[in-house]
Design an enzyme around this catalytic site. Structure first.
Site, mmCIF file in Angstrom:
data_model
loop_
_atom_site.group_PDB
_atom_site.id
_atom_site.type_symbol
_atom_site.label_atom_id
_atom_site.label_comp_id
_atom_site.label_asym_id
_atom_site.label_seq_id
_atom_site.Cartn_x
_atom_site.Cartn_y
_atom_site.Cartn_z
ATOM 1 N N ASP A 1 -2.234 8.855 15.984
ATOM 2 C CA ASP A 1 -2.940 9.118 14.894
ATOM 3 C C ASP A 1 -3.785 7.592 14.884
ATOM 4 O OD1 ASP A 1 -4.012 9.489 12.363
ATOM 5 O OD2 ASP A 1 -2.410 8.502 11.212
ATOM 6 N N GLU B 1 1.937 8.267 4.738
ATOM 7 C CA GLU B 1 3.542 8.366 5.273
ATOM 8 C C GLU B 1 4.272 7.945 4.450
ATOM 9 O OE1 GLU B 1 4.408 10.033 8.159
ATOM 10 O OE2 GLU B 1 2.561 10.902 7.614
ATOM 11 N N GLY B 2 4.198 6.693 3.820
ATOM 12 C CA GLY B 2 5.234 6.029 3.189
ATOM 13 C C GLY B 2 4.537 4.760 2.332
ATOM 14 N N ARG B 3 5.637 3.892 2.031
ATOM 15 C CA ARG B 3 4.927 2.923 1.345
ATOM 16 C C ARG B 3 5.502 1.562 2.262
ATOM 17 N NH1 ARG B 3 8.536 5.026 -3.550
ATOM 18 N NH2 ARG B 3 7.487 6.969 -3.840
ATOM 19 N N LEU B 4 4.410 0.449 2.062
ATOM 20 C CA LEU B 4 4.645 -0.661 2.949
ATOM 21 C C LEU B 4 4.822 -1.663 1.635
ATOM 22 C CD1 LEU B 4 4.486 -1.484 5.749
ATOM 23 C CD2 LEU B 4 2.190 -2.548 5.309
ATOM 24 N N LYS C 1 8.761 -0.918 6.012
ATOM 25 C CA LYS C 1 8.103 0.372 5.802
ATOM 26 C C LYS C 1 9.068 1.279 5.203
ATOM 27 C CE LYS C 1 5.245 3.520 8.460
ATOM 28 N NZ LYS C 1 4.510 3.765 9.757
ATOM 29 N N THR D 1 0.864 -1.265 -0.052
ATOM 30 C CA THR D 1 -0.039 -0.110 -0.019
ATOM 31 C C THR D 1 1.043 1.042 -0.101
ATOM 32 O OG1 THR D 1 -1.637 1.111 1.348
ATOM 33 C CG2 THR D 1 -0.224 -0.032 2.404
ATOM 34 N N GLN D 2 0.269 2.244 -0.630
ATOM 35 C CA GLN D 2 0.985 3.612 -0.350
ATOM 36 C C GLN D 2 0.003 4.431 0.692
ATOM 37 O OE1 GLN D 2 0.902 6.306 -3.611
ATOM 38 N NE2 GLN D 2 2.749 7.235 -2.908
#
Lengths: 357, 272
Positions: B161, B30-33, B48, B26-27
């Site tokens: 969050d 915060e970043g890409r996984l 991550k 997933t994008q």
């Protein structure tokens, strides 16, 4: 439910009056009776500008709106080239905003309504006005909305008949932070303090250290302003000793880079959260080209797009009130004269958005 | 989407990734996984990666990325030691912007709740009675959320969050079914969607604090995220708070503070 359309009527016309802050705006909009297609007939604005180093006070701003209301209204009618009998409803800003200025404009709207033979009134939420106008102008279907102005900072997404607030400023609005910093540096308020900060920031080169305050999807600006003010004081002191480690341009540059990065970040969080790749920027700060540029960089990376409008529609105006009001009016909504009040606090998510599904 | 971005450098040289090609999961904001493996091909892991943000000034970006990876790893490590359900940290390089974590099976709580709500026939109605018997599996999930958040706060950590997207539902080894078997496959699938252990993820904005104020704000973030993500189940949020209130000694005073936070400043209309 909806107001009946006479057979010979091809369009509905609304006059909108806005004055929640230092802009007095009156505009006329027409909606095609069949397609709903909006056409801007006129959009007149007069801004109360206070001297450098000062902000606009509610009392003075209200006086400004009172003295210019008739002039601006006449101009809006003349530009639109319509007769009074064609107006279906008179829309005014019910809130949120500054009490005095709001009241002045509400009185103006009521007066027009009575004067012209009881034309129905429609009270409009200022934020919803921005959103609907932004959607109409840009054609964005279902964007995440970043609403940034002198009084509001919100990240909004539509869900189930409400504009829901995903994130917002926990203390002062981002525009207020910029405006007040312009006062610290005694930058001109003409045409707008934020505009002059933007111009100055283009010459900035050094990025200084400012706090970065994102809490979940919310953010905070007061601490950043305090620190920026401290740096400005340090700069003045150093200057009097003949030293210069950084300039006002550097400060403006740093402030913009920091607060806009925060805004883009919370917008991106909201986009990821709701799974949207469209962003609509509305509100006075939305005119800032650096903010638009940063937002575009973020959206491009996500394969999305940014929708922004220019100063005619970003900065407070009457046309957005007319447009949002007319949308509500078409669903049968009216504000009776004895309920045509205004309020300083009126949250975006309080409005039932009957005109969308 | 999975091939749009070049792989982060770590995934191009990390030896264990050779057996299983890494895939972009997933994008997030915060970043890409990425999903890859760690040490053995039978040991899945999540990588991550926080790529540089093109919109951010490079100095600001580097400062934020490094600080956030470091802070996140620290918090996860502490949670692991204290027994709060979070993914374990396998490896990291803060300056390069990556962190390798334990892979959590299952789907986000958000997806589970949506499956549950989507399967209800009366889709337009808000869930009204908080003790609606049909809602028991969802209510149980809400209680598990409250308990896990309580356990987190007890260790002195604030997530920063909390949303239903930042919680995973790790499937139970055996399924627990409270309803009769006659309800059929659809009902069982619906119920399975809200079953599992709640595992907290994405500590990118976590901070350390034991103050009522910070804990209450953390809950408030969750409350609002929940209301905007699952408006129809908004009423059930009280079960999260109820369970939270039982998790540690000072939890009730956090809930009192939460009432203050809700009323505060521009968050709320001052009318009525």
């Amino acid at each position: 439910m909806a107001a009946p359309i006479p057979k010979n009527k091809r369009r509905r016309i609304a006059l909108g009056c806005e004055g929640s802050a230092n802009k007095l705006g009156i505009g006329v909009i027409a909606h095609d009776a069949v397609t709903g297609e909006p056409t801007v007939l006129s959009n007149v604005r007069h801004t109360f500008v206070s001297p450098p180093g000062t902000g606009f006070l509610p009392k003075d701003t209200a006086a400004h709106h009172r003295s210019f209301f008739v002039r601006v209204a006449k101009q809006a009618l003349a530009d639109a080239g319509i007769s009074i009998s064609e107006i279906d409803c008179i829309c005014y800003t019910r809130g949120p905003g500054m009490g005095g200025p709001l009241t002045s404009v509400a009185i103006g709207a009521r007066t027009l309504s009575l004067l012209w033979g009881n034309i129905p009134l429609v009270g409009v939420n200022h934020c919803v006005g921005h959103i609907e106008m932004g959607r109409a102008i840009t054609g964005a279907q279902n964007p995440v909305v970043l609403y940034v102005s002198g009084g509001n900072t919100q990240v909004i997404a539509y869900a189930e008949q409400r504009y829901r607030i995903f994130g917002e400023a926990l203390d002062i609005a981002v525009g207020n932070c910029l405006d007040r910093f312009a006062r610290t540096l005694e930058i001109s308020n003409d045409p707008a303090p934020g505009y002059n900060i933007e111009q100055l920031a283009r010459r900035g080169q050094t990025l200084l250290d400012l706090p970065y305050a994102v809490k979940g999807m919310d953010c905070s600006f007061s601490g950043i302003l305090t620190r920026a003010d401290e740096l400005a004081a340090q700069m003045k002191k150093e200057l009097s000793q003949g030293k210069e480690t950084f300039t006002p341009a550097d400060l403006c540059f740093t402030l913009q880079e920091t607060v806009f990065a925060m805004l883009v970040e919370i917008t991106e969080r909201a986009m990821a959260h709701v799974g949207s790749n469209q962003v609509l920027i509305v509100g006075g700060v939305g005119c800032n080209e650096r903010l638009q540029e940063m937002m575009c960089a973020m959206a491009a990376e996500r394969g999305g797009s940014v929708y922004a409008t220019d100063e005619r529609f970003c900065i407070d105006n009457g046309i957005m009130i007319a447009h949002a009001g007319l949308l509500a009016y078409e669903t049968g909504f009216q504000t009776p004269l004895d309920e045509s009040t205004c309020t300083q606090r009126f949250r975006t998510d309080e409005v039932f958005v009957k005109w969308r599904n | 989407m999975a091939t749009e971005f070049p792989l982060p450098p770590v995934l191009t040289y990390y030896p264990s990734s050779s057996s299983t090609p890494p895939s972009l999961i997933t994008q997030g904001a915060e970043g890409r996984l990425y999903k890859s493996t760690h040490l053995a091909s039978s040991r899945p892991c999540a990588l991550k990666y926080r790529p540089p943000k093109p919109y951010r000034h490079p100095i600001l970006d580097a400062r934020l990325t490094k600080a956030r990876i470091q802070a996140e790893a620290k918090v996860l490590d502490r949670c692991c030691r204290e027994g709060v359900p979070v993914p374990a940290v396998y490896a990291m390089d803060a300056a390069a912007g990556w962190m390798m974590l334990e892979w959590i099976e299952g789907q986000p709580v958000r997806a589970g709740i949506n499956v549950w709500l989507g399967a209800r026939p009366e889709t337009d109605e808000a869930i009204d009675a908080a003790n609606d018997a049909h809602q028991t599996p969802l209510i149980n999930l809400m209680e598990r959320i409250g308990t896990v958040v309580g356990a987190l706060h007890l260790t002195g950590i604030i997530h920063g969050d909390l949303t239903t997207s930042n919680m995973m539902l790790q499937p139970w080894k055996t399924t627990h079914t409270s309803q009769q078997q006659t309800n059929g496959e659809e009902a069982a699938a619906k119920e399975a969607a809200v079953q599992g252990d709640v595992v907290l993820i994405d500590f990118g904005l976590a901070t350390t604090s034991s103050s009522d104020e910070d804990r209450a704000v953390d809950l408030y973030v969750l409350e609002r995220a929940f209301a905007s993500t699952h408006p129809r189940a908004e009423k059930l949020f009280e079960h999260v708070l109820e369970a939270y209130g039982k998790t540690f000694k000072k939890a009730p005073s956090v809930l009192v503070k939460l009432a203050d936070v809700r009323m505060r400043g521009r968050k709320r209309s001052m009318l009525g």
